[in-house]
Design a protein around this motif. Structure first.
Motif, PDB file in Angstrom:
ATOM      1  N   ILE A 176       0.877  -1.169   0.000  1.00 62.21           N
ATOM      2  CA  ILE A 176       0.000   0.000   0.000  1.00 62.21           C
ATOM      3  C   ILE A 176       0.915   1.220   0.000  1.00 62.21           C
ATOM      4  N   PHE A 177       0.698   2.113  -0.936  1.00 61.25           N
ATOM      5  CA  PHE A 177       1.554   3.305  -1.043  1.00 61.25           C
ATOM      6  C   PHE A 177       0.701   4.532  -0.744  1.00 61.25           C
ATOM      7  N   VAL A 178       1.044   5.220   0.316  1.00 62.62           N
ATOM      8  CA  VAL A 178       0.276   6.408   0.684  1.00 62.62           C
ATOM      9  C   VAL A 178       1.116   7.640   0.367  1.00 62.62           C
ATOM     10  N   LEU A 179       0.590   8.484  -0.495  1.00 65.83           N
ATOM     11  CA  LEU A 179       1.300   9.710  -0.863  1.00 65.83           C
ATOM     12  C   LEU A 179       0.625  10.886  -0.157  1.00 65.83           C
ATOM     13  N   TYR A 180       1.411  11.625   0.617  1.00 61.29           N
ATOM     14  CA  TYR A 180       0.901  12.829   1.266  1.00 61.29           C
ATOM     15  C   TYR A 180       1.534  14.006   0.538  1.00 61.29           C
ATOM     16  N   ILE A 181       0.707  14.775  -0.122  1.00 63.17           N
ATOM     17  CA  ILE A 181       1.291  15.849  -0.915  1.00 63.17           C
ATOM     18  C   ILE A 181       0.772  17.203  -0.453  1.00 63.17           C
ATOM     19  N   GLN A 182       1.720  18.136  -0.270  1.00 63.99           N
ATOM     20  CA  GLN A 182       1.347  19.517   0.055  1.00 63.99           C
ATOM     21  C   GLN A 182       1.166  20.241  -1.274  1.00 63.99           C
ATOM     22  N   SER A 183      -0.063  20.661  -1.589  1.00 56.47           N
ATOM     23  CA  SER A 183      -0.275  21.321  -2.880  1.00 56.47           C
ATOM     24  C   SER A 183      -0.509  22.817  -2.734  1.00 56.47           C
ATOM     25  N   LEU A 184      -1.102  23.232  -1.637  1.00 54.45           N
ATOM     26  CA  LEU A 184      -1.389  24.651  -1.436  1.00 54.45           C
ATOM     27  C   LEU A 184      -0.407  25.226  -0.427  1.00 54.45           C
ATOM     28  N   ASP A 185      -0.119  26.498  -0.561  1.00 53.78           N
ATOM     29  CA  ASP A 185       0.767  27.168   0.393  1.00 53.78           C
ATOM     30  C   ASP A 185       0.051  27.297   1.744  1.00 53.78           C
ATOM     31  N   ASN A 186       0.851  27.216   2.809  1.00 48.40           N
ATOM     32  CA  ASN A 186       0.380  27.542   4.153  1.00 48.40           C
ATOM     33  C   ASN A 186      -0.735  26.646   4.678  1.00 48.40           C
ATOM     34  N   GLN A 187      -0.724  25.370   4.273  1.00 47.97           N
ATOM     35  CA  GLN A 187      -1.726  24.441   4.794  1.00 47.97           C
ATOM     36  C   GLN A 187      -1.111  23.515   5.828  1.00 47.97           C
ATOM     37  N   MET A 188      -1.893  23.213   6.842  1.00 44.82           N
ATOM     38  CA  MET A 188      -1.471  22.180   7.778  1.00 44.82           C
ATOM     39  C   MET A 188      -2.283  20.923   7.506  1.00 44.82           C
ATOM     40  N   ALA A 189      -1.561  19.854   7.175  1.00 45.63           N
ATOM     41  CA  ALA A 189      -2.227  18.574   6.937  1.00 45.63           C
ATOM     42  C   ALA A 189      -2.264  17.825   8.259  1.00 45.63           C
ATOM     43  N   THR A 190      -3.426  17.676   8.818  1.00 48.94           N
ATOM     44  CA  THR A 190      -3.553  16.943  10.078  1.00 48.94           C
ATOM     45  C   THR A 190      -4.159  15.582   9.773  1.00 48.94           C
ATOM     46  N   VAL A 191      -3.387  14.561   9.981  1.00 48.85           N
ATOM     47  CA  VAL A 191      -3.793  13.223   9.547  1.00 48.85           C
ATOM     48  C   VAL A 191      -3.825  12.289  10.750  1.00 48.85           C
TER      49      VAL A 191
END
Lengths: 447, 253, 497
Positions: A176-191
């Motif tokens: 299983i390959f999980v890709l976490y990508i930051q696409s927008l500026d100044n976003q916090m990805a809370t996972v």
């Protein structure tokens, strides 16, 4: 006994605290699930009280967050990524692909998960929010998670993630390959993730954290909490590749619970982010458990690469092995903190932890704290830590065989950093990791 | 009678190893106990020396008029029972000198003799070192630390020479020794043979026995002695192997 | 003097004999647990500015010393008792201790000329029983004997003075060598350094002052023997050792205290200054009363020991054998400032019963090509907790610095804990730092091997333990090493089997 610390929160940090509490309220409004809101509110109380850790906190004395608290990351951005944007981030071997963009699960960018093999089930955490009663599973270990500062922030801003379950006796061959990508500026990805391997199940999980743009003015923050339950005789293999751009932040807390005879192998490589901190909290709650935790970090510029493990041997005949390597260039800071704790019950424990660091520049530094806390007498535990520069004899030896000095240094550095990856059993993944490390090392001069 | 073992039964971790073993050793005699792997040879040596991993479930052992099984391991040693280990143990930081001086003075106290001081001990040990052709710095080194397998075995024989026991039990002392080391060990044993001393030589192979020439040879199989004889039994084993003797034994039953 | 009189009481402590006897029966293993009955002058319990002034007045101290104390005291009031170490203790009530106690007879007139004074025969007897030579005729060592708050005798000082070596009590040094004391006191451990150092600076009782002049190799081992006698008193000695250019000294320190059922407080400060090409070897055998099996009594040992290798090619070596104290909080440290300077730390820390020790060292590398070695052996038995905590810090200036650290723990029994908390901070790429740690126990196979050779279990254990500690014990001066070995065996009695 424990005295409440009278914290002095700086005005800057206080503004950040207020900002994230406000973000939490926006999330409550966007996803009105009573139980999730109640969980965010419990975290809010803790967060308002503790704020962000400072250098006075022993666990944070080497990882400075003063720059981090000046940011005001947001949570609810809407991305416009297309499949074509992802190609460069996909590995050159067969995987089942799951994509998170700015912290949100993207069904359209992920593979069709309805055709996962029998015995494998996947749900996004956001979908779980929508199933009444199912949300309880999110809070089972809340107290433990909320003991870490970024666990609290994760609970406060809990938005999405995945729940992955492998049923008993299921062998999932395709990683299983999980890709976490930051696409927008100044976003916090809370996972917030939860992986469950039932008895005698096996899987390989590859997680990769990237930024769409390498531009320094673009920055994001990933804050991940993953729980893993590895049941009796189950086998979990995990590879985490962190390559976010050099102005981003990365915080990952993994809580792993192992049962009898299970094995857990994890490899982390930290290459990106301005500040990154990857931590395993590993609980060996059964007999004859084995695990291996390796990491390879390469820091340059102003990066702080923080990797830590807390390995708790709680039952007899446990075996844990670790190898953590850092190569630090420019003004990079490496931080290693490892704790092996052996409970009174955990006789016959074999715990080994090794840490080796290479400093390539005069301004690079490394802070390590390999620790042992032992309460059982019939155990074999050791740790080692060594820091230095490249052995001049080795360089000379290669030169004497006709290799240019610069090339010799590159070769030695490369083989030094790759050693922890040698324990990856899947040949395709191992080669991919080695190639990734080589690319990063060779790219250092172009920066 | 130096040693009289009757109907000895012993187990480890619920597994019965010795199943009614009988053996008599007189002073001056050399007994060889041979047998295939797993027959219980090392268990016999360990039980006689008092290793507490083993539980004696039946039988008696009389050692020079005393109930051996009632004695603690160190008492057995002080009363003259010596075990040469299959795997002599390393004790970092403890010199052979301190180790053996302490041990010897324990034996001497048992015999009502005054302890030897450092100088007397050196004098006493010097002869034995030469006797066994040990390296001169032996006494200053830590017990068995950094020793090769052969050196460890020779160090055990050296300790045997120092303590001058009544009964020597050699537990697979020949295992892992090359021909030169084997010769040295056998030579050491032969010089220690005396009319007031008994030997039990536990071994899987006959090659040590060719040097030592035991008076009695016993075949141990499945926790019991199934055949006893003189030195000629060694040659019989050489010719037919354990299988042959075991088969005959099983047919006889 | 007038205001000190009102807080002074005369106390003959003979009434406590029965209590002490019953305590001793619980603590047969602690041979130094006897108690001396003598007339003593002890301040009433409590600590405030008046106490600090009274101590200073009692010692006829000059103004500058009083000011140092008051500055420290005022700073101490702003500080909090540290609890970061892996030591569990209820916060101490500093008003429950007495801050000055001295045998009456030598206290009559300050302690300034105590060497010439007759020593109280009871005190002399106590030291004789401890094997501390106060007559100074027949031994190779010069002794400063400290009984509670004051130094009662310093031997061989005249002989030493002929070589220019100053070896006297700290109180005497304040009077006789004020310029030297002022030059060095507080330079290595400032009064505000930490909570216990501040407390010590405020109420420092006595201690030893050593000065070795340029290019003098001190022909004798210098030693101080500390004895805490009075119940509920604190001992706050202040020791300063200065080795001038090209000099050498070996300094030894021994400690003991009677078995008491209440905690006794010991908060010492030691400052060592090593100048160019000089060497100081500082050895300690600490056998303070460890408390009993029920966690009653014992010395609370909060010590700040620090030395600076100020000059080029200087060397400071700390060797310690720690078997006593209920609580030990102690990190003898080296600041390696001079280029090519060397710091060493050799330590054996044994804990048994309910003892808790959190001890280790700090090696701060500043100068070029500085090197340090740390060998720490921790032994835990009974229900004790034994922690090694050490910092190795390589500053950016320390080109070519080297450190080697080896920490080994041995657990004896399954009710104790052994912990290793190293902090390694490297800020120079040319430095080489190596750290190794292991945990082991006395193997059943080792015990059986010894027993099969006729060695009793008790002897086998003490033999194996001393073997485990050999690398450290061999660094101690000979008589001290023997004493330490005996202490280790004694302290472990009854802990296995």
């Amino acid at each position: 006994m424990s005295k409440k610390i009278n914290r002095k929160v700086s005005p800057m940090a206080q503004q950040a605290v207020d900002h994230y509490i406000e973000q939490s309220l926006l999330l409550n409004a966007a996803f009105p699930n009573d139980k999730v809101i109640a969980g965010r509110q419990r975290a809010q109380v803790l967060f308002a009280e503790q704020a962000f850790p400072t250098l006075r906190d022993e666990d944070w004395q080497y990882t400075k967050l003063t720059g981090f608290v000046q940011n005001r990351f947001e949570s609810l951005g809407k991305h416009s990524l297309k499949l074509d944007d992802l190609h460069t981030f996909l590995p050159p071997y067969a995987v089942t692909k799951i994509v998170f963009v700015d912290g949100w699960f993207s069904e359209e960018l992920s593979d069709d998960l309805s055709v996962l093999p029998n015995g494998v089930s996947f749900e996004s955490t956001r979908d779980v929010f929508e199933v009444p009663g199912a949300t309880d599973q999110l809070f089972g270990r809340e107290d433990l998670i909320n003991k870490t500062p970024f666990g609290v922030l994760n609970s406060l801003l809990m938005a999405d993630g995945y729940y992955l379950q492998i049923s008993a006796n299921t062998l999932l061959e395709t990683p299983i390959f999980v890709l976490y990508i930051q696409s927008l500026d100044n976003q916090m990805a809370t996972v917030r993730n939860h992986v469950v391997l039932e008895e005698n199940a096996e899987m390989t999980l590859v997680e990769r954290f990237v930024s769409l743009s390498a531009d320094e003015s673009f920055k994001g923050c990933a804050n991940v909490v993953t729980e893993m339950d590895i049941a009796k005789s189950a086998r979990m293999k995990q590879i985490v590749v962190q390559e976010q751009n050099h102005s981003s932040y990365y915080f990952n807390n993994q809580f792993i619970f192992q049962d009898d005879q299970s094995t857990f192998n994890t490899f982390y490589t930290g290459l990106g982010s301005l500040i990154s901190r990857h931590q395993n909290h590993l609980f060996m709650n059964g007999e004859h458990i084995e695990n291996r935790q390796n990491s390879a970090c390469f820091g340059r510029g102003q990066q702080t690469m923080d990797s830590r493990t807390n390995t708790q041997h709680n039952q007899v005949w446990g075996k844990s092995q670790q190898l953590h390597k850092y190569v630090l260039d420019d003004s990079a800071v490496g931080v290693f903190n490892g704790m092996i704790r052996v409970d009174r019950l955990a006789q016959k424990t074999d715990g080994q932890m090794d840490n080796k660091n290479l400093l390539l520049s005069a301004k690079a530094k490394v802070d390590c704290k390999p620790q042992l806390e032992i309460y059982a007498d019939d155990v074999k535990c050791s740790h080692g830590s060594a820091t230095g520069q490249i052995d001049q004899d080795q360089i000379f030896y290669l030169q004497a065989r006709g290799i240019l000095r610069a090339k010799a240094i590159e070769m030695i550095t490369q083989s030094f950093l790759m050693e922890p990856a040698e324990d990856i059993t899947n040949g395709n993944i191992r080669q991919w990791i080695m190639a990734t490390l080589a690319d990063q090392l060779n790219a250092k001069d172009s920066l | 009678m130096l040693l009289k073992v009757e109907n000895l039964q012993a187990k480890i971790d619920e597994k019965q190893i010795l199943k009614g073993l009988n053996l008599e050793v007189k002073a001056g005699e050399v007994h060889a106990i041979m047998g295939p792997n797993g027959a219980g040879k090392s268990t016999l040596a360990s039980v006689l020396a008092g290793r507490d991993d083993y539980e004696v479930t039946a039988g008696t052992v009389d050692f020079d008029g005393e109930d051996l099984l009632e004695l603690a391991p160190d008492e057995r040693a002080r009363k003259g029972l010596f075990l040469a280990f299959q795997y002599p143990v390393e004790i970092p930081g403890v010199s052979n000198k301190l180790f053996m001086q302490t041990a010897l003075n324990g034996v001497r106290a048992e015999q009502g003799l005054p302890p030897l001081d450092m100088f007397d001990f050196d004098e006493y040990a010097k002869d034995k070192i030469e006797l066994l052709d040990m390296r001169a710095d032996l006494l200053e080194r830590s017990v068995n630390v950094g020793f090769s397998g052969g050196e460890k075995k020779r160090n055990d024989i050296f300790q045997m020479a120092l303590l001058a026991p009544k009964l020597c039990i050699l537990d697979e002392t020949d295992s892992g020794l090359d021909i030169d080391a084997l010769g040295l060990v056998a030579n050491g044993i032969n010089t220690l043979r005396s009319p007031d001393r008994g030997f039990i030589v536990v071994t899987h192979y006959q090659r040590l026995l060719n040097y030592i020439k035991p008076d009695h040879v016993h075949v141990l199989y499945n926790g019991q002695i199934i055949k006893s004889g003189g030195f000629e039994l060694v040659h019989e084993l050489e010719e037919f192997g354990y299988d042959g003797i075991v088969q005959k034994h099983e047919q006889a039953q | 003097m007038a205001d000190s009189a009102q807080i002074t009481e005369l106390n003959s402590a003979g009434t406590q004999y029965q209590e002490i006897d019953s305590l001793l029966s619980k603590n047969k293993n602690y041979k130094e647990g006897f108690f001396t009955t003598t007339t003593v002058e002890t301040f009433a319990k409590g600590l405030d500015e008046a106490t600090v002034r009274a101590i200073s007045a009692k010692k006829n101290e000059p103004e500058w010393m009083l000011n140092f104390r008051l500055k420290a005291f005022n700073h101490w009031l702003t500080m909090e008792e540290p609890h970061w170490a892996k030591l569990l203790y209820v916060p101490l009530d500093y008003q429950e201790y007495s801050y000055y106690s001295a045998p009456e007879c030598s206290a009559c007139d300050g302690s300034a000329d105590s060497a010439e004074n007759e020593i109280d025969p009871e005190v002399a007897k106590a030291f004789a029983e401890l094997g501390v030579p106060l007559t100074g005729d027949d031994s190779n060592v010069a002794v400063d004997a400290i009984f509670d708050s004051i130094s009662v005798s310093t031997t061989k000082r005249e002989d030493l003075l002929e070589l220019g070596i100053i070896f006297c009590s700290f109180s005497e040094a304040v009077h006789d060598y004020p310029e030297l004391v002022q030059k060095y006191m507080g330079t290595v451990v400032p009064y505000h350094d930490n909570f216990f150092a501040a407390l010590n600076s405020a109420v420092a009782s006595d201690g030893t002052f050593v000065y070795i002049p340029e290019n003098v190799r001190c022909p004798l081992d210098l030693s101080t023997y500390f004895r805490i006698n009075e119940a509920k008193t604190g001992q706050f000695e202040r020791t300063i050792v200065v080795a001038d250019k090209g000099s050498y000294v070996s300094y030894l320190e021994g400690c003991s205290a009677p078995a008491r059922d209440t905690y006794q407080l010991h908060a010492a400060v030691v400052e060592v200054v090593v100048l160019e090409d000089a060497e100081v070897k500082y050895s300690t055998v600490q056998n303070w009363y460890p408390g009993d099996d029920d966690c009653q009594g014992g010395i609370l040992n909060f010590v700040t020991k620090r030395g600076i290798c100020e000059g080029k090619n200087s060397k400071l070596s700390w060797t310690q054998a720690e078997t006593g104290s209920a609580i030990t909080w102690k990190y003898p440290s080296c600041i390696l400032k001079g280029d090519n300077s060397i710091g060493e730390f050799y330590s054996v820390a044994l804990t048994n019963r309910r003892q808790q020790a959190d001890t280790g060292t700090k090696m701060i590398h500043i100068g070029k090509n500085t090197s340090s070695t740390i060998i720490a052996k921790g032994l835990s038995a009974g229900r004790s907790e034994n922690t090694y905590r050490g910092l190795v810090k390589i500053l950016p200036s320390a080109d070519g610095a080297r450190n080697f650290t080896q920490c080994d723990s041995m657990l004896i029994g399954n009710q104790c804990g052994a912990h290793t908390f190293p902090y390694i901070e490297v800020e120079n790429a040319t430095a080489q730092v190596e750290h190794e740690a292991t945990t082991s126990r006395i193997g059943d196979d080792q015990l059986f091997y010894c027993k099969q050779r006729g060695i009793s279990e008790q002897d086998a254990i003490s033999m194996i333990v001393n073997g485990f500690c050999k690398d450290v014990l061999s660094e101690l001066p000979l008589e001290f090493a023997q004493e330490a070995e005996e202490l280790l065996s004694l302290s472990l009695e009854g802990s296995v089997g």
